[in-house]
Design an enzyme around this catalytic site. Structure first.
Site, PDB file in Angstrom:
ATOM      1  N   ASP A  35       0.821  -1.224   0.000  1.00 35.24           N
ATOM      2  CA  ASP A  35       0.000   0.000   0.000  1.00 35.24           C
ATOM      3  C   ASP A  35       0.852   1.270   0.000  1.00 35.24           C
ATOM      4  O   ASP A  35       0.419   2.330   0.448  1.00 35.24           O
ATOM      5  CB  ASP A  35      -0.956  -0.012   1.204  1.00 35.24           C
ATOM      6  CG  ASP A  35      -0.195  -0.139   2.514  1.00 35.24           C
ATOM      7  OD1 ASP A  35       1.036  -0.371   2.474  1.00 35.24           O
ATOM      8  OD2 ASP A  35      -0.826  -0.021   3.581  1.00 35.24           O
TER       9      ASP A  35
ATOM     10  N   HIS B 200      23.977   7.548 -18.846  1.00 32.46           N
ATOM     11  CA  HIS B 200      22.930   7.597 -17.815  1.00 32.46           C
ATOM     12  C   HIS B 200      23.306   6.733 -16.605  1.00 32.46           C
ATOM     13  O   HIS B 200      22.478   5.993 -16.078  1.00 32.46           O
ATOM     14  CB  HIS B 200      21.570   7.158 -18.391  1.00 32.46           C
ATOM     15  CG  HIS B 200      20.973   8.191 -19.293  1.00 32.46           C
ATOM     16  ND1 HIS B 200      19.897   7.954 -20.105  1.00 32.46           N
ATOM     17  CD2 HIS B 200      21.308   9.489 -19.514  1.00 32.46           C
ATOM     18  CE1 HIS B 200      19.602   9.051 -20.783  1.00 32.46           C
ATOM     19  NE2 HIS B 200      20.452   9.990 -20.446  1.00 32.46           N
TER      20      HIS B 200
ATOM     21  N   ASP C 213      25.779  15.142 -12.835  1.00 34.79           N
ATOM     22  CA  ASP C 213      24.652  15.713 -13.570  1.00 34.79           C
ATOM     23  C   ASP C 213      23.472  15.678 -12.620  1.00 34.79           C
ATOM     24  O   ASP C 213      22.901  14.604 -12.356  1.00 34.79           O
ATOM     25  CB  ASP C 213      24.397  14.860 -14.829  1.00 34.79           C
ATOM     26  CG  ASP C 213      23.298  15.435 -15.716  1.00 34.79           C
ATOM     27  OD1 ASP C 213      22.520  16.281 -15.242  1.00 34.79           O
ATOM     28  OD2 ASP C 213      23.217  15.000 -16.884  1.00 34.79           O
TER      29      ASP C 213
ATOM     30  N   ASP D 182      18.914  21.591 -14.652  1.00 36.42           N
ATOM     31  CA  ASP D 182      19.619  20.416 -15.190  1.00 36.42           C
ATOM     32  C   ASP D 182      21.063  20.849 -15.440  1.00 36.42           C
ATOM     33  O   ASP D 182      21.359  21.481 -16.453  1.00 36.42           O
ATOM     34  CB  ASP D 182      18.920  19.990 -16.496  1.00 36.42           C
ATOM     35  CG  ASP D 182      19.544  18.754 -17.117  1.00 36.42           C
ATOM     36  OD1 ASP D 182      20.436  18.149 -16.499  1.00 36.42           O
ATOM     37  OD2 ASP D 182      19.118  18.394 -18.239  1.00 36.42           O
TER      38      ASP D 182
ATOM     39  N   HIS E 162      25.669  12.340 -28.120  1.00 37.77           N
ATOM     40  CA  HIS E 162      24.330  12.858 -27.793  1.00 37.77           C
ATOM     41  C   HIS E 162      24.180  14.280 -28.325  1.00 37.77           C
ATOM     42  O   HIS E 162      25.144  14.889 -28.798  1.00 37.77           O
ATOM     43  CB  HIS E 162      24.064  12.795 -26.280  1.00 37.77           C
ATOM     44  CG  HIS E 162      25.052  13.526 -25.426  1.00 37.77           C
ATOM     45  ND1 HIS E 162      25.046  14.896 -25.284  1.00 37.77           N
ATOM     46  CD2 HIS E 162      26.087  13.074 -24.654  1.00 37.77           C
ATOM     47  CE1 HIS E 162      26.008  15.255 -24.444  1.00 37.77           C
ATOM     48  NE2 HIS E 162      26.674  14.171 -24.062  1.00 37.77           N
TER      49      HIS E 162
ATOM     50  N   HIS F  85      18.432  20.294 -24.948  1.00 37.55           N
ATOM     51  CA  HIS F  85      16.991  19.993 -25.019  1.00 37.55           C
ATOM     52  C   HIS F  85      16.262  21.116 -24.311  1.00 37.55           C
ATOM     53  O   HIS F  85      16.837  21.829 -23.477  1.00 37.55           O
ATOM     54  CB  HIS F  85      16.689  18.634 -24.366  1.00 37.55           C
ATOM     55  CG  HIS F  85      17.267  18.486 -22.982  1.00 37.55           C
ATOM     56  ND1 HIS F  85      16.661  19.017 -21.859  1.00 37.55           N
ATOM     57  CD2 HIS F  85      18.414  17.909 -22.526  1.00 37.55           C
ATOM     58  CE1 HIS F  85      17.395  18.746 -20.788  1.00 37.55           C
ATOM     59  NE2 HIS F  85      18.483  18.088 -21.166  1.00 37.55           N
TER      60      HIS F  85
ATOM     61  N   HIS G  18      13.247  17.095 -19.750  1.00 37.79           N
ATOM     62  CA  HIS G  18      13.292  17.104 -21.217  1.00 37.79           C
ATOM     63  C   HIS G  18      11.944  17.679 -21.634  1.00 37.79           C
ATOM     64  O   HIS G  18      10.968  16.949 -21.791  1.00 37.79           O
ATOM     65  CB  HIS G  18      13.516  15.700 -21.782  1.00 37.79           C
ATOM     66  CG  HIS G  18      14.878  15.169 -21.450  1.00 37.79           C
ATOM     67  ND1 HIS G  18      15.242  13.866 -21.616  1.00 37.79           N
ATOM     68  CD2 HIS G  18      15.995  15.779 -20.953  1.00 37.79           C
ATOM     69  CE1 HIS G  18      16.509  13.692 -21.233  1.00 37.79           C
ATOM     70  NE2 HIS G  18      16.979  14.851 -20.830  1.00 37.79           N
TER      71      HIS G  18
ATOM     72  N   GLU H 259      24.895  21.233 -23.389  1.00 36.78           N
ATOM     73  CA  GLU H 259      25.590  20.190 -22.649  1.00 36.78           C
ATOM     74  C   GLU H 259      26.476  19.281 -23.501  1.00 36.78           C
ATOM     75  O   GLU H 259      26.307  18.071 -23.546  1.00 36.78           O
ATOM     76  CB  GLU H 259      24.578  19.323 -21.902  1.00 36.78           C
ATOM     77  CG  GLU H 259      23.410  18.812 -22.751  1.00 36.78           C
ATOM     78  CD  GLU H 259      22.453  17.952 -21.923  1.00 36.78           C
ATOM     79  OE1 GLU H 259      22.919  16.959 -21.329  1.00 36.78           O
ATOM     80  OE2 GLU H 259      21.255  18.263 -21.888  1.00 36.78           O
TER      81      GLU H 259
ATOM     82  N   TYR I 108      33.625  11.613 -24.352  1.00 40.72           N
ATOM     83  CA  TYR I 108      33.696  10.384 -23.553  1.00 40.72           C
ATOM     84  C   TYR I 108      34.681   9.438 -24.246  1.00 40.72           C
ATOM     85  O   TYR I 108      34.431   9.008 -25.381  1.00 40.72           O
ATOM     86  CB  TYR I 108      32.303   9.743 -23.448  1.00 40.72           C
ATOM     87  CG  TYR I 108      31.243  10.770 -23.078  1.00 40.72           C
ATOM     88  CD1 TYR I 108      30.985  11.084 -21.746  1.00 40.72           C
ATOM     89  CD2 TYR I 108      30.535  11.466 -24.079  1.00 40.72           C
ATOM     90  CE1 TYR I 108      30.047  12.056 -21.409  1.00 40.72           C
ATOM     91  CE2 TYR I 108      29.596  12.442 -23.755  1.00 40.72           C
ATOM     92  CZ  TYR I 108      29.360  12.734 -22.421  1.00 40.72           C
ATOM     93  OH  TYR I 108      28.439  13.702 -22.099  1.00 40.72           O
TER      94      TYR I 108
ATOM     95  N   ARG J 134      31.435  16.232 -19.285  1.00 37.07           N
ATOM     96  CA  ARG J 134      30.291  16.976 -19.827  1.00 37.07           C
ATOM     97  C   ARG J 134      30.152  18.249 -18.999  1.00 37.07           C
ATOM     98  O   ARG J 134      30.405  18.227 -17.784  1.00 37.07           O
ATOM     99  CB  ARG J 134      28.998  16.143 -19.753  1.00 37.07           C
ATOM    100  CG  ARG J 134      27.759  16.878 -20.266  1.00 37.07           C
ATOM    101  CD  ARG J 134      26.561  15.969 -20.563  1.00 37.07           C
ATOM    102  NE  ARG J 134      25.991  15.333 -19.391  1.00 37.07           N
ATOM    103  CZ  ARG J 134      26.173  14.064 -19.044  1.00 37.07           C
ATOM    104  NH1 ARG J 134      26.925  13.285 -19.801  1.00 37.07           N
ATOM    105  NH2 ARG J 134      25.612  13.576 -17.964  1.00 37.07           N
TER     106      ARG J 134
ATOM    107  N   GLU K  36      27.225  21.213 -18.503  1.00 39.14           N
ATOM    108  CA  GLU K  36      25.832  21.496 -18.883  1.00 39.14           C
ATOM    109  C   GLU K  36      25.296  22.717 -18.144  1.00 39.14           C
ATOM    110  O   GLU K  36      25.346  22.776 -16.908  1.00 39.14           O
ATOM    111  CB  GLU K  36      24.947  20.287 -18.557  1.00 39.14           C
ATOM    112  CG  GLU K  36      23.466  20.538 -18.813  1.00 39.14           C
ATOM    113  CD  GLU K  36      22.609  19.299 -18.643  1.00 39.14           C
ATOM    114  OE1 GLU K  36      22.978  18.402 -17.863  1.00 39.14           O
ATOM    115  OE2 GLU K  36      21.547  19.240 -19.303  1.00 39.14           O
TER     116      GLU K  36
HETATM  117  N1  GLY Z   1      20.002  15.091 -16.925  1.00 39.85           N
HETATM  118  C1  GLY Z   1      19.556  14.609 -18.157  1.00 39.85           C
HETATM  119  C2  GLY Z   1      20.089  15.381 -19.252  1.00 39.85           C
HETATM  120  O1  GLY Z   1      21.091  16.034 -19.112  1.00 39.85           O
HETATM  121  O2  GLY Z   1      19.514  15.422 -20.294  1.00 39.85           O
HETATM  122 MN    MN Z   2      21.721  16.782 -17.248  1.00 40.39          MN
HETATM  123 MN    MN Z   3      20.183  17.850 -19.951  1.00 41.60          MN
END
Ligand code: GLY
Ligand code: MN
Ligand code: MN
Length: 416
Positions: A33, A228, A245, A256, A328, A332, A339, A362, A366, A383, A385
């Site tokens: 529950d 991820h 991140d 983000d 990537h 976004h 996102h 971002e 890598y 990275r 961002e």
């Molecule tokens: N934290 C997810 C991204 O950077 O898109």
């Molecule tokens: Mn991110």
């Molecule tokens: Mn992001």
């Protein structure tokens, strides 16, 4: 009031006979529950401001009705106060309110044969359940068949442009997350574990009465090459980098932010080389953001800088190899969802930036173990961002409190 304005704005974009049906989520069971923490559906929240589970709003030029959970003495003792049917019209500025159990009984009186009905299956479950046979989704489709039109594209266009109040929330979310990143730089040292660094974000966000906007990535050394990575359970090693991140959600709005820094406070020469390429790519991509510019320009600019950088230091011998090291996109939309909604492409052409849009920037590099690459670069994942608001005259970096220059980071970390 703001939600009423949004409903009016949405209706002004739709035909005169439009009826909008939008539902929020049900609670999602974790086990027995126990439920996961509840979060309203973003579109429903945007248009109503109502934060309880199990509700549906139906509105047109003539009427705004809200269906919601009725008051229930016992359930309220166990699980908390409900707004209830009697108070809902005044609180939510609706014309009328009904018990949600009556939805399929009442909906016919709110939609005529001439109505154009705008509805989309809720992205995250919606009222009743989250299976592909969601009761609401299935039944609405069977009742309205041909007259059913997609709602999301219209709401997305509105959500893409943030108003002053939304920007204020996003600035606050960026400030809190930036402070948490600075704290992480200060507390990082070899021998700690990734989850101990993550705990600093949990605490910072909780102290600000908010939560993570998405599962945080706290990735040391080669873990940073897993885009991820969320295990967050490895030991921090001397000489390695730490990629974090993490962002929070405040009043529904996300930040983000990613920062990458040396665990011991000092970049190695090889780490510096790669970091400088990513930072150069990121700053150039940010500079390219202004009203009227293509929303793909930051990606084009970042890709160009990274390609040139990796060719110059001999990690790549051909520009065609870029996606081995940068796989990537550069950004976004950001907003209620991390996102966020809004197509980048319109009729196969990239949408142009407009004042009020918020995008992440971002880029990353890598480098996995590879005998063709000098071993000093192996397992480096970087990275950087930021969250960037498009303004009338250019852009504003909402996350600018999180330092990112090499000197700044090394100086800051040396003061620990
Ligand atoms: N934290 C997810 C991204 O950077 O898109
Ligand atoms: Mn991110
Ligand atoms: Mn992001």
């Amino acid at each position: 009031m703001i939600h009423q304005k949004r409903r009016e704005e949405l209706l002004s974009r739709l035909p005169q006979d439009a009826v909008v049906i939008v539902s929020t989520n049900s609670e999602q069971k974790r086990n027995s529950d126990v439920c996961y923490p509840f979060r309203p559906d973003s579109n429903f929240w945007y248009l109503t401001g109502f934060e309880e589970p199990d509700a549906i709003a139906v509105f047109s030029h003539k009427n705004y009705s809200i269906f919601l959970r009725p008051k229930d003495h016992t359930k309220e003792i166990w699980n908390g106060i409900r707004l209830g049917v009697d108070l809902a019209p005044k609180t939510l500025l609706a014309d009328q309110a009904f018990d949600i159990a009556l939805f399929f009984e009442k909906i016919d009186s709110l939609v005529t044969d001439e109505s154009s009905v705008y509805f989309d299956a809720p992205g995250n479950g919606g009222w009743k359940d989250n299976s592909s046979t969601n009761v609401l989704n299935k039944k609405i489709h069977s009742i309205y068949k041909e007259s059913l039109l997609p709602l999301n594209p219209h709401v997305s266009e509105m959500r893409l442009i943030k108003d002053e109040n939304e920007v204020r929330n996003m600035q606050y979310a960026a400030d809190i997350a930036a402070e948490a990143h600075l704290n992480a730089m200060q507390s990082s040292q070899p021998g700690l574990y990734e989850y101990q660094i993550m705990a600093g974000f949990d605490s910072k966000f909780r102290q600000a009465n908010c939560d993570h906007a998405y599962p945080p990535i706290v990735a040391s050394g080669k873990n940073a090459c897993i885009l991820h990575y969320t295990e967050n359970n490895k030991e921090l090693k001397d000489g390695e980098l730490l990629l974090i991140d993490a962002g929070c959600e405040i009043n529904g709005y996300a930040s983000d932010i990613t920062r990458t820094f040396p665990i011991n406070g000092k970049f190695t020469a090889a780490q510096k080389e790669i970091y400088e390429i990513v930072l150069d790519a990121q700053k150039s991509a940010i500079d390219s953001i202004q009203p009227g510019a293509s929303s793909n320009l930051p990606h084009e600019v970042a890709s160009e800088v990274i390609t040139k950088g990796l060719l110059d230091i001999g990690i790549m011998s051909s520009a065609d190899d870029l996606t081995k090291f940068y796989m990537h996109n550069t950004g976004h939309w950001l907003g209620l969802d991390v996102h966020d909604v809004g197509n980048k492409l319109i009729d196969n052409t990239f949408r142009k930036f407009k004042s009020g849009m918020v995008t992440t920037v971002e880029p990353g590099i890598y480098i996995r173990k590879d005998d063709k690459i000098d071993s000093k670069y192996w397992d480096i994942g970087i990275r950087i961002e930021d969250d960037v608001l498009v303004t009338e005259s250019g852009n504003h970096v909402l996350s600018n409190k999180a330092i990112k220059e090499i000197d700044e980071i090394e100086n800051f970390m040396s003061q620990r």
